[in-house]
Design a protein around this motif. Structure first.
Motif, mmCIF file in Angstrom:
data_model
loop_
_atom_site.group_PDB
_atom_site.id
_atom_site.type_symbol
_atom_site.label_atom_id
_atom_site.label_comp_id
_atom_site.label_asym_id
_atom_site.label_seq_id
_atom_site.Cartn_x
_atom_site.Cartn_y
_atom_site.Cartn_z
ATOM 1 N N THR A 1 0.915 -1.436 0.018
ATOM 2 C CA THR A 1 0.058 0.107 -0.020
ATOM 3 C C THR A 1 0.907 1.272 -0.094
ATOM 4 O OG1 THR A 1 -0.103 0.132 2.439
ATOM 5 C CG2 THR A 1 -1.919 -1.101 1.308
ATOM 6 N N PRO A 2 0.259 2.439 -0.393
ATOM 7 C CA PRO A 2 1.278 3.698 -0.278
ATOM 8 C C PRO A 2 1.364 3.803 1.391
ATOM 9 C CG PRO A 2 -0.790 3.919 -1.455
ATOM 10 C CD PRO A 2 -1.004 2.616 -1.089
ATOM 11 N N ALA A 3 2.316 4.733 1.492
ATOM 12 C CA ALA A 3 2.213 5.013 3.082
ATOM 13 C C ALA A 3 1.246 5.741 3.678
ATOM 14 C CB ALA A 3 3.726 6.123 3.290
ATOM 15 N N PRO A 4 0.815 5.441 4.983
ATOM 16 C CA PRO A 4 -0.349 5.938 5.732
ATOM 17 C C PRO A 4 -0.467 7.319 5.547
ATOM 18 C CG PRO A 4 0.606 3.976 6.901
ATOM 19 C CD PRO A 4 1.503 4.637 5.828
ATOM 20 N N ARG A 5 0.942 8.312 5.528
ATOM 21 C CA ARG A 5 0.878 9.558 5.371
ATOM 22 C C ARG A 5 0.146 10.106 4.035
ATOM 23 N NH1 ARG A 5 6.093 8.374 6.912
ATOM 24 N NH2 ARG A 5 6.980 8.789 4.922
ATOM 25 N N TRP B 1 -8.995 5.730 -1.823
ATOM 26 C CA TRP B 1 -7.608 5.533 -2.579
ATOM 27 C C TRP B 1 -6.726 4.566 -1.811
ATOM 28 C CZ3 TRP B 1 -7.413 11.769 -3.693
ATOM 29 C CH2 TRP B 1 -8.178 11.654 -4.845
ATOM 30 N N PHE B 2 -6.522 4.823 -0.623
ATOM 31 C CA PHE B 2 -5.529 4.130 0.087
ATOM 32 C C PHE B 2 -5.943 2.586 0.057
ATOM 33 C CE2 PHE B 2 -3.679 2.345 3.952
ATOM 34 C CZ PHE B 2 -2.522 2.591 3.854
ATOM 35 N N GLY C 1 6.752 14.076 3.928
ATOM 36 C CA GLY C 1 7.473 13.214 3.871
ATOM 37 C C GLY C 1 7.569 11.960 2.851
ATOM 38 N N LEU C 2 6.775 12.241 1.593
ATOM 39 C CA LEU C 2 6.672 11.381 0.687
ATOM 40 C C LEU C 2 7.422 11.787 -0.605
ATOM 41 C CD1 LEU C 2 2.651 11.365 1.263
ATOM 42 C CD2 LEU C 2 4.247 9.503 1.953
ATOM 43 N N GLY D 1 2.569 8.229 -3.175
ATOM 44 C CA GLY D 1 2.418 8.204 -1.767
ATOM 45 C C GLY D 1 3.242 7.091 -1.115
ATOM 46 N N LEU D 2 4.741 7.095 -1.600
ATOM 47 C CA LEU D 2 5.767 6.331 -0.809
ATOM 48 C C LEU D 2 6.508 7.256 0.032
ATOM 49 C CD1 LEU D 2 7.385 4.360 -3.985
ATOM 50 C CD2 LEU D 2 5.646 3.654 -2.064
ATOM 51 N N GLY D 3 6.725 6.550 1.183
ATOM 52 C CA GLY D 3 7.677 7.386 2.234
ATOM 53 C C GLY D 3 8.866 7.663 1.462
#
Length: 167
Positions: free
Chosen positions: A16-20, A76-77, A123-124, A142-144
């Motif tokens: 998944t993408p980062a939760p942020r 989306w997440f 921070g993405l 959406g990656l860290g």
């Protein structure tokens, strides 16, 4: 079966993408909504005869934008996924119209990382994998930024070790 295009199959990616990313997507919605709401609100405040037909749409747009900012990023997440194997990059995006993309390692031409101002704030980063495809690049959003840097390093290493596709 050996490495190569023969082992690439359409399947759900695992990551998944980062939760942020949820906050980042919300901020994008709110910024997108804020500009027209502000313009309508200011015009409504200064143009008395048009006040009602400017402020009512401004309020409606603000409510719709707020609802979208709350609901869509969560959706989306749940739907956006990505994964990288030794054979391919898998990406699934989209809510209403889902798109599944596979980029075989042998077709990858470049790998780029983009960190816009809003992404940096959260921070993405976004990793763009350009392939020899008419469909265009594969984007993993959406990656860290640490995960993005590791991903770019891994893709660079794997694509250098993968022979080019002769097709």
């Amino acid at each position: 079966m050996g490495r190569g295009v023969g082992t690439v199959a359409l399947r759900p990616p695992r990551n998944t993408p980062a939760p942020r990313a949820v906050g980042w997507w919300r901020a994008q919605w709110l910024l997108l909504t804020a500009a027209p709401v502000a313009v309508l609100g200011l015009l409504g405040a200064f143009i008395a005869p048009a006040r009602s037909w400017l402020l009512v749409p401004a309020a409606a747009l603000a409510v719709i934008g707020l609802l979208c900012a709350v609901l869509f990023p969560l959706w989306w997440f749940r739907t956006h996924r990505w994964e990288v194997t030794d054979d391919a990059v898998y990406v699934r995006t989209g809510v209403f119209l889902q798109e599944w993309r596979i980029a075989p390692m042998s077709r990858i031409q470049t790998v780029d990382t983009v960190r816009g101002p809003l992404e940096q704030l959260f921070g993405l980063a976004t990793v763009t994998v350009t392939t020899a495809s008419a469909k265009g690049a594969v984007r993993i959003e959406g990656l860290g930024h640490e995960v993005a840097a590791e991903l770019v390093e891994r893709l660079t290493r794997v694509t250098q070790a993968t022979p080019g596709d002769a097709t």
